[in-house]
Write a protein that holds these residues in place. Structure first.
Motif, mmCIF file in Angstrom:
data_model
loop_
_atom_site.group_PDB
_atom_site.id
_atom_site.type_symbol
_atom_site.label_atom_id
_atom_site.label_comp_id
_atom_site.label_asym_id
_atom_site.label_seq_id
_atom_site.Cartn_x
_atom_site.Cartn_y
_atom_site.Cartn_z
ATOM 1 N N THR A 75 0.847 -1.190 0.000
ATOM 2 C CA THR A 75 0.000 0.000 0.000
ATOM 3 C C THR A 75 0.884 1.241 0.000
ATOM 4 O O THR A 75 2.065 1.167 0.353
ATOM 5 C CB THR A 75 -0.945 0.023 1.230
ATOM 6 O OG1 THR A 75 -0.140 0.016 2.413
ATOM 7 C CG2 THR A 75 -1.891 -1.154 1.233
ATOM 8 N N SER A 76 0.320 2.362 -0.368
ATOM 9 C CA SER A 76 1.118 3.583 -0.478
ATOM 10 C C SER A 76 1.619 4.027 0.893
ATOM 11 O O SER A 76 1.065 3.667 1.934
ATOM 12 C CB SER A 76 0.288 4.705 -1.108
ATOM 13 O OG SER A 76 -0.646 5.201 -0.184
ATOM 14 N N PHE A 77 2.671 4.818 0.872
ATOM 15 C CA PHE A 77 3.227 5.345 2.112
ATOM 16 C C PHE A 77 2.174 6.164 2.856
ATOM 17 O O PHE A 77 2.056 6.069 4.078
ATOM 18 C CB PHE A 77 4.469 6.187 1.807
ATOM 19 C CG PHE A 77 5.058 6.836 3.012
ATOM 20 C CD1 PHE A 77 5.617 6.073 4.026
ATOM 21 C CD2 PHE A 77 5.061 8.212 3.157
ATOM 22 C CE1 PHE A 77 6.174 6.665 5.159
ATOM 23 C CE2 PHE A 77 5.609 8.815 4.266
ATOM 24 C CZ PHE A 77 6.170 8.038 5.274
ATOM 25 N N SER A 78 1.389 6.942 2.143
ATOM 26 C CA SER A 78 0.325 7.746 2.772
ATOM 27 C C SER A 78 -0.694 6.856 3.466
ATOM 28 O O SER A 78 -1.146 7.168 4.571
ATOM 29 C CB SER A 78 -0.382 8.614 1.738
ATOM 30 O OG SER A 78 0.510 9.532 1.175
ATOM 31 N N ASP A 79 -1.075 5.765 2.815
ATOM 32 C CA ASP A 79 -2.008 4.817 3.431
ATOM 33 C C ASP A 79 -1.427 4.266 4.725
ATOM 34 O O ASP A 79 -2.127 4.149 5.735
ATOM 35 C CB ASP A 79 -2.304 3.636 2.493
ATOM 36 C CG ASP A 79 -3.149 4.020 1.297
ATOM 37 O OD1 ASP A 79 -3.808 5.070 1.331
ATOM 38 O OD2 ASP A 79 -3.128 3.252 0.301
ATOM 39 N N GLN A 80 -0.157 3.933 4.687
ATOM 40 C CA GLN A 80 0.481 3.381 5.876
ATOM 41 C C GLN A 80 0.564 4.419 6.991
ATOM 42 O O GLN A 80 0.410 4.087 8.169
ATOM 43 C CB GLN A 80 1.873 2.845 5.526
ATOM 44 C CG GLN A 80 1.796 1.635 4.600
ATOM 45 C CD GLN A 80 3.148 1.113 4.207
ATOM 46 O OE1 GLN A 80 3.971 0.833 5.070
ATOM 47 N NE2 GLN A 80 3.387 0.995 2.906
ATOM 48 N N CYS A 81 0.775 5.680 6.627
ATOM 49 C CA CYS A 81 0.775 6.748 7.635
ATOM 50 C C CYS A 81 -0.609 6.883 8.267
ATOM 51 O O CYS A 81 -0.733 7.042 9.492
ATOM 52 C CB CYS A 81 1.176 8.082 7.006
ATOM 53 S SG CYS A 81 2.933 8.208 6.623
ATOM 54 N N ALA A 82 -1.650 6.805 7.445
ATOM 55 C CA ALA A 82 -3.016 6.903 7.965
ATOM 56 C C ALA A 82 -3.323 5.734 8.898
ATOM 57 O O ALA A 82 -3.878 5.924 9.986
ATOM 58 C CB ALA A 82 -4.018 6.956 6.816
ATOM 59 N N MET A 111 11.152 6.286 9.879
ATOM 60 C CA MET A 111 11.768 5.687 11.061
ATOM 61 C C MET A 111 10.703 5.346 12.103
ATOM 62 O O MET A 111 10.825 4.362 12.822
ATOM 63 C CB MET A 111 12.817 6.630 11.646
ATOM 64 C CG MET A 111 14.024 6.805 10.755
ATOM 65 S SD MET A 111 15.033 8.204 11.234
ATOM 66 C CE MET A 111 16.216 7.403 12.291
ATOM 67 N N GLN A 112 9.663 6.158 12.155
ATOM 68 C CA GLN A 112 8.591 5.940 13.119
ATOM 69 C C GLN A 112 7.715 4.749 12.736
ATOM 70 O O GLN A 112 7.433 3.898 13.568
ATOM 71 C CB GLN A 112 7.716 7.195 13.237
ATOM 72 C CG GLN A 112 6.536 7.010 14.155
ATOM 73 C CD GLN A 112 5.579 8.195 14.125
ATOM 74 O OE1 GLN A 112 5.873 9.246 13.581
ATOM 75 N NE2 GLN A 112 4.415 8.007 14.711
ATOM 76 N N ILE A 113 7.276 4.693 11.480
ATOM 77 C CA ILE A 113 6.288 3.668 11.122
ATOM 78 C C ILE A 113 6.877 2.449 10.417
ATOM 79 O O ILE A 113 6.167 1.474 10.205
ATOM 80 C CB ILE A 113 5.131 4.255 10.277
ATOM 81 C CG1 ILE A 113 5.603 4.688 8.888
ATOM 82 C CG2 ILE A 113 4.461 5.410 11.000
ATOM 83 C CD1 ILE A 113 4.469 5.039 7.958
ATOM 84 N N GLN A 145 -7.680 7.940 5.264
ATOM 85 C CA GLN A 145 -8.304 8.101 6.574
ATOM 86 C C GLN A 145 -9.817 7.966 6.480
ATOM 87 O O GLN A 145 -10.435 7.273 7.279
ATOM 88 C CB GLN A 145 -7.961 9.460 7.181
ATOM 89 C CG GLN A 145 -6.682 9.496 7.923
ATOM 90 C CD GLN A 145 -6.567 10.762 8.751
ATOM 91 O OE1 GLN A 145 -6.996 11.828 8.332
ATOM 92 N NE2 GLN A 145 -5.987 10.621 9.923
ATOM 93 N N TYR A 146 -10.399 8.657 5.517
ATOM 94 C CA TYR A 146 -11.852 8.626 5.411
ATOM 95 C C TYR A 146 -12.359 7.298 4.855
ATOM 96 O O TYR A 146 -13.421 6.841 5.237
ATOM 97 C CB TYR A 146 -12.355 9.802 4.582
ATOM 98 C CG TYR A 146 -12.142 11.115 5.305
ATOM 99 C CD1 TYR A 146 -12.760 11.338 6.535
ATOM 100 C CD2 TYR A 146 -11.298 12.081 4.804
ATOM 101 C CE1 TYR A 146 -12.532 12.528 7.215
ATOM 102 C CE2 TYR A 146 -11.080 13.276 5.489
ATOM 103 C CZ TYR A 146 -11.699 13.477 6.689
ATOM 104 O OH TYR A 146 -11.487 14.646 7.384
#
Length: 153
Positions: A75-82, A111-113, A145-146
């Motif tokens: 999945t995209s990096f943005s998805d993983q951040c969400a 580094m965080q996720i 997120q949504y």
């Protein structure tokens, strides 16, 4: 004539595999760089990119390789951040920052996720990094997120 010809786009998965095949000491040398331009004084960069004169796109890729594992069809990096519930302010910090701070902030998020990305897609994002790709990072984050909450976008 020197060998400084640049391909249209490098094989980002092959770059990740080359990085992954390096010794732990060589990998650590890339991880210790404080900003992308620091890599130009590291021998490991030139082992990662044999015969290629590194320009900014290559420096961004090499700077992030240690922090983004490869997984096909990830999945995209943005998805993983969400999904990791990363605070939106951190993504806006990446999007609003200019080089090299944007790459430093992006690396801190990684580094965080500890994301796993498909380098064949993520590499293009980093290669063409700019206001458009930063906007896409933010938009995908909110859409994810949504979508996760079942709220229509």
């Amino acid at each position: 004539m020197t060998s400084t010809a640049y391909p249209e786009l490098p094989d980002f998965v092959a770059l990740w595999e080359r990085y992954n095949g390096m010794t732990p000491g060589q990998q650590a040398e890339l991880r210790r760089a404080e900003k992308p331009n620091d890599l130009t004084l590291k021998p490991t960069l030139y082992r990662l990119l044999p015969g290629i004169q590194p320009r900014d796109q290559y420096l961004r890729i090499a700077f992030l390789l240690p922090w983004f594992a490869h997984q096909s069809n990830a999945t995209s990096f943005s998805d993983q951040c969400a999904k990791a519930k990363v605070n939106e302010a951190r993504l806006f910090q990446v999007a609003r920052s200019s080089e090299p701070l944007d790459m430093i902030q992006l690396r801190r998020l990684a580094m965080q996720i500890k994301p796993q990305v498909d380098w064949s897609h993520f590499g293009k994002t980093i290669w063409f990094w700019g206001s458009g790709t930063k906007r896409e990072l933010i938009e995908t984050y909110y859409l994810s997120q949504y979508a996760a909450k079942g709220t229509p976008a």
